[in-house]
Design an enzyme around this catalytic site. Structure first.
Site, PDB file in Angstrom:
ATOM      1  N   GLU A  14       0.799  -1.230   0.000  1.00  0.00           N
ATOM      2  CA  GLU A  14       0.000   0.000   0.000  1.00  0.00           C
ATOM      3  C   GLU A  14       0.831   1.278   0.000  1.00  0.00           C
ATOM      4  OE1 GLU A  14      -2.969  -2.590   2.472  1.00  0.00           O
ATOM      5  OE2 GLU A  14      -0.809  -2.485   2.266  1.00  0.00           O
ATOM      6  N   ASP A 101      -2.358  -5.330   3.257  1.00  0.00           N
ATOM      7  CA  ASP A 101      -2.576  -5.725   4.656  1.00  0.00           C
ATOM      8  C   ASP A 101      -3.451  -6.967   4.750  1.00  0.00           C
ATOM      9  OD1 ASP A 101      -1.028  -3.667   5.592  1.00  0.00           O
ATOM     10  OD2 ASP A 101      -2.715  -2.296   5.887  1.00  0.00           O
ATOM     11  N   ASP A 103      -6.043  -7.658   6.588  1.00  0.00           N
ATOM     12  CA  ASP A 103      -7.444  -7.554   6.976  1.00  0.00           C
ATOM     13  C   ASP A 103      -8.343  -7.428   5.739  1.00  0.00           C
ATOM     14  OD1 ASP A 103      -6.873  -5.019   6.112  1.00  0.00           O
ATOM     15  OD2 ASP A 103      -7.069  -4.072   8.078  1.00  0.00           O
ATOM     16  N   GLU A 105      -9.857  -4.854   4.442  1.00  0.00           N
ATOM     17  CA  GLU A 105      -9.522  -3.733   3.561  1.00  0.00           C
ATOM     18  C   GLU A 105      -8.364  -4.114   2.649  1.00  0.00           C
ATOM     19  OE1 GLU A 105     -10.996  -0.629   3.271  1.00  0.00           O
ATOM     20  OE2 GLU A 105     -12.560  -1.440   4.558  1.00  0.00           O
ATOM     21  N   TYR A 331       1.159  -5.897  12.944  1.00  0.00           N
ATOM     22  CA  TYR A 331       0.055  -5.132  12.360  1.00  0.00           C
ATOM     23  C   TYR A 331      -0.822  -4.531  13.461  1.00  0.00           C
ATOM     24  CZ  TYR A 331      -3.600  -3.928   9.019  1.00  0.00           C
ATOM     25  OH  TYR A 331      -4.504  -3.249   8.243  1.00  0.00           O
ATOM     26  N   ARG A 333      -3.909  -3.029  13.367  1.00  0.00           N
ATOM     27  CA  ARG A 333      -5.381  -3.046  13.325  1.00  0.00           C
ATOM     28  C   ARG A 333      -5.849  -4.467  13.600  1.00  0.00           C
ATOM     29  NH1 ARG A 333      -4.071   0.457   8.984  1.00  0.00           N
ATOM     30  NH2 ARG A 333      -4.645   2.609   9.458  1.00  0.00           N
ATOM     31  N   HIS A 378      -5.978 -13.578  14.069  1.00  0.00           N
ATOM     32  CA  HIS A 378      -4.937 -12.564  13.991  1.00  0.00           C
ATOM     33  C   HIS A 378      -4.127 -12.565  15.274  1.00  0.00           C
ATOM     34  CE1 HIS A 378      -7.591 -10.248  10.903  1.00  0.00           C
ATOM     35  NE2 HIS A 378      -7.096 -11.352  10.423  1.00  0.00           N
TER      36      HIS A 378
END
Length: 944
Positions: A14, A101, A103, A105, A331, A333, A378
């Protein structure tokens, strides 16, 4: 890690920072490039909609609701240059790895990249939870396919938020104020803050008293000689404390069975207990044990960073993002408290090195999260790598904020694998009999920590700043039953009940998390959104709702209660999780929510109401705009209802005239936004008073309201004009306080306060504009006060005066001299930039932050973007600045105003010419058909 011989791989992440770190871990044959976040999204406005879709009835939404909720995605204007670069690179490589990432998103970004680049080479998905060399190499060696269930869940969430925002926001425009927005999570978050403020507004304080005794042992042994004890019971009945009072009345709760001491009662009892013997009646000792806290998840990291470091949610996440991208933490989040076996082993090794073998429990600690819908697969937020680096190891590499946050994460992770804190707690009861034979019981508690265990590494903070720290000790003397004591001092002490604390960003995130609303990736943006929309202001750490938020939430509660219901919003999160797990179809969920098909998934209350579409259109006529924009406060001593009205120019107070209708009465069921139909000067008659900026809703007490009406808000008579006999009134208007008498009006000067304004000062104001005299050419010269201060005027010529007093004293000669002098405009030297940021990653132009008339802004010399509320020049990152300017470039340059041509002076014509011209005009009008006016374009777009 070298690639196969002759094979070139493109790795897409990203951010440029992430790309830079990862490229250092991969060998030759790898090209690492950034996508700069999301590459496609639903259209933001009509200009984003491709030409071939502009005529479609669903183009406004960007979602074809009648065709399986097909989404129209467009490449963001600020990403087109980068996409072109990626398309070119994709043609030059043999394989593509999507390293976004882990997740939802990130999964969606990976899918959008495939849809946009349309690569002809194999595409693989690589995931990792930390950016370290072993983790990156393992991710390359073990790729997988894109998880379409996760993509479907993210797409359903995006479409759901678009439908909610685009259908509900226009209702707010029509009934409250233009340019407002509603959102699935932001509206619920706003409701939580508003409800807390309502509790504070309804709160009535109560006073209660007790006695603090300083007691001493006759023969001190182990421990201190004296200690404090508090009166807890009188004649067997408990002494009232704060929890025994009704918050809305300030009275003792019915059936509480307590003794409510006032000041006189407490002081009298203390006097009657003086010089009386005290005896220990009970000693209870229990072992004390405190387990470590779980490792950080996104919400607890935000909470502790706010408490310990005073970071906002945005600041915490920006700092954590930098730590993650540069390989310092995992990570950030996540809602999982799990630690990998590797991480547990690393923590236990480091505990032994730093604190010794005794600080490590025999078995590793494993934690289970309490968060609804937590994704336990996670990992928690922890230091990256198989061997944790101590804060001392990274001190020279990290900035101030980064170092503080890293140390916080390191300490929490280490502490989570340490032994319990153990000790003992003791509870003591002491009795004394007063001279009036009253039995008074006092209580004291103590705590001794014999082994601090994990507290050596980390002590959690509390939202209550008065709360005792976990590692605090309270030592008591060694006491036994029937032991005599003496009172060195007996002090009566008063207390007041306190309203519930306002939410901070941290505690609001915690509340949302406990309700199962929102996700780790959204908390920080939600905190920022409700502030940017004007629904919440911050005072220090406290979040204070505005009256605009009261109006919006009031409308939603009355007319769309299900849309801001906590359980309903959480149930939508559950269903999105089921879609992510492959157990639910996204189309069924969206159909039920939007159209109300009870056959599909989704909430049945919304379904049976006909769905969101029907709900917001059919109920619109029932919403009374005047009522929605009126927030009742109280009824004053004269029986007049006092309300806050949310008007176009801000909130203001209004109270009905004696004998008139209620101040919040209905004007029109179909009335539109912001008091339309009442006007700023019309509608329901009554006194008005502006609400000072920064005044919190709960501070509008009856006393404060009375003060505002008297001191510069409502109408107040100052006296009568001796020359006309008309009353001179002090009033409040949309632009502030002013005086009026008959047809004359004049605003107060900047140096004047409505509280202290006298009749003489009012008469002086009403003399403006003041005729200074007549110039030699016969033109009158006036002195007056204007928007930009005092001035003198002769015809169309104006000159500023250097003080307000000059308006009343300037002579004709002085005024003419001023007017004769040329206008001077001194240009200020350009101020140096607040900060130089470096080159824009997209355009390579140098970016700087400057201070402008309306606050700081970032610029590349061609486009400017104001910093958003809550952003500071110091905290703004280069990536954020680049994105803000990209959005400005996408909108294009602001249209220049066309110079208005002055109409040529009309020529005089004879009567004959006028008649001929009139006939010609009529003839032309008959021949030329009337042109239809083009339809008006929408001027604003709903926000999600």
């Amino acid at each position: 890690m070298p690639s196969n011989a002759g094979t070139t791989r493109l790795v897409i992440v990203e951010s440029p920072a992430k790309a830079k770190t990862i490229s250092g871990y991969l060998g030759p044959g790898y090209v690492v490039e950034a996508s700069f976040g999301h590459v496609r999204d639903l259209p933001r406005n009509a200009a984003d909609v491709p030409a071939k879709y502009k005529g479609e009835p669903w183009a406004r939404l960007g979602v074809d609701v009648d065709n399986g909720f097909h989404a129209l995605y467009v490449v963001s204007a600020d990403r087109r240059q980068q996409i072109s670069k990626l398309v070119k690179l994709a043609k030059e490589v043999d394989e593509i790895f999507l390293a976004t990432d882990e997740d939802r998103e990130g999964e969606a970004i990976a899918w959008h990249l495939v849809e946009t680049l349309k690569p002809k080479v194999p595409v693989k998905r690589m995931v990792f939870h930390e950016i370290t060399k072993p983790a990156i190499q393992a991710a390359v060696a073990n790729p997988r396919e894109i998880d379409r269930d996760l993509v479907d869940a993210q797409e359903a969430r995006r479409i759901l938020d678009r439908l909610y925002g685009y259908e509900v926001s226009p209702v707010l425009w029509k009934k409250v104020m233009p340019k407002l927005s509603a959102g699935r999570v932001q509206s619920v978050a706003t409701r939580i803050v508003v409800e807390r403020e309502r509790q504070r507004m309804a709160f009535r304080t109560a006073e209660y008293w007790d006695i603090l005794a300083t007691l001493a042992v006759a023969k001190p042994g182990e421990g201190p000689r004296t200690f404090n004890a508090t009166l807890v019971a009188l004649n067997g009945d408990r002494i009232a404390t704060g929890k025994d009072f009704e918050p809305t009345t300030g009275r003792v709760r019915a059936g509480a069975g307590v003794v409510h001491l006032d000041e006189g009662g407490a002081r009298g009892l203390a006097a009657r207990l003086a010089d009386r013997p005290f005896t220990v009646t009970r000693v209870e000792e229990k072992p004390y044990r405190r387990r470590p806290y779980a490792p950080f998840i996104t919400s607890t990291l935000q909470q502790e960073a706010a408490r310990k470091l005073r970071f906002s949610s945005q600041q915490t996440m920006r700092t954590a993002q930098r730590l993650y991208e540069n390989g310092y933490i995992t990570y950030m989040r996540t809602d999982s408290v799990n630690l990998s076996e590797t991480a547990i082993a690393a923590a236990r090794r480091q505990i032994v090195e730093l604190y010794g073998e005794r600080s490590v429990p025999p078995e590793p600690r494993r934690y289970t999260g309490k968060v609804k819908n937590a994704q336990e697969a996670h990992e928690a937020i922890r230091p990256a790598g198989d061997n944790f680096r101590t804060p001392g190891d990274v001190a020279r590499e990290l900035s101030g904020d980064e170092f503080k946050l890293y140390e916080l994460i390191w300490r929490r992770t280490i502490a989570s694998q340490m032994t319990d804190a153990v000790g003992s707690s003791v509870s003591v009861r002491i009795r004394a009999v007063s001279s009036a034979q009253e039995e008074a019981d006092f209580g004291a508690t103590g705590k001794t920590i014999t082994d601090p265990g994990f507290l050596r590494a980390y002590v959690e903070s509390s939202d209550d700043e008065n709360a005792e720290a976990e590692d605090a000790e309270r030592r008591l003397p060694t006491l036994v039953k029937d032991q005599p004591l003496t009172a060195d001092e007996l002090a009566a002490q008063g207390h007041h009940t306190q309203p519930p604390s306002r939410y901070t960003e941290a505690s609001l995130v915690k509340a949302l998390e406990e309700l199962g609303i929102g996700r780790p990736s959204t908390y920080a943006s939600i905190m920022q959104t409700i502030q940017d929309r004007g629904y919440v202001n911050k005072r220090g750490q406290a979040m204070i709702p505005t009256f605009l938020a009261f109006a919006v939430i009031g409308l939603m509660e009355r007319h769309y209660p299900r849309l801001i219901d906590y359980d309903f919003t959480a149930s939508m999160e559950n269903e999105l999780d089921e879609i992510a797990g492959g157990d639910h179809a996204a189309v069924d969920f969206l159909t039920s929510f939007y159209f109300g098909s009870a056959n599909g998934a989704g909430d049945q209350a919304i379904a049976h109401a006909g769905g969101l579409k029907k709900l917001v259109t059919e109920n619109l006529s029932e919403i009374d705009a005047r009522s929605v924009n009126s927030i009742p406060l109280h009824t004053d001593d004269e029986g007049r209802e006092v309300v806050v009205r949310v008007g176009r120019y801000g909130p203001y107070l209004q109270r009905a005239l004696p004998g008139s209708a209620s101040g919040s009465g209905s004007a029109s069921a179909s009335g539109s936004a912001s008091g339309e139909g009442e006007g700023e000067e019309g509608g329901s008659q009554g006194d008005r008073a502006p609400i000072p900026e920064g005044l919190a809703p709960d501070e509008l007490t009856p006393e404060k309201v009375h003060e505002l009406f008297l001191g510069g808000g409502g109408e107040r008579k100052l006296g009568d004009d001796p020359s006309t006999g008309e009353p001179i009134l002090l009033k409040s208007g949309r632009f502030g306080p002013y005086v009026a008498s008959g047809e004359r009006k004049s605003s107060l000067l900047r140096s004047q306060s409505p509280d202290s304004l006298t009749l003489e000062q009012a008469l002086r104001l009403l003399s403006l504009p003041r005729l200074v005299g007549v110039a030699p050419d016969g033109v009158e010269v006036f002195a007056n006060n204007g928007r930009y201060g005092p001035y003198v005027k002769r015809g169309d010529e104006f000159r500023s005066l250097d003080s307000e007093d000059k308006m009343f004293t300037v002579t004709l000669d002085e005024a003419l001299a001023l007017l004769a002098a040329p206008k001077t405009r001194q240009r200020r030297a350009a101020a140096p930039p607040l900060r130089e940021m470096g080159a824009d990653p997209l355009t390579e132009k140098p970016l700087v932050i400057k201070d402008g008339r309306f606050g700081p802004y970032v610029t590349d010399g061609e486009f400017n973007a104001s910093l958003r509320r809550g952003q500071t020049p110091e905290e703004l990152t280069l990536a954020e600045a680049s994105e803000m300017l990209a959005e400005k470039r996408a909108k294009g340059p602001a249209p220049k105003k066309k110079a208005t041509k002055k109409a040529a002076p009309a020529k005089k014509t004879t009567a004959a010419k006028k008649t001929t011209a009139a006939k010609a005009t009529k003839a032309t009008a008959k021949k030329a058909p009337a042109k239809k006016a083009p339809p008006k374009k929408a001027t604003s777009t709903p926000k999600e």
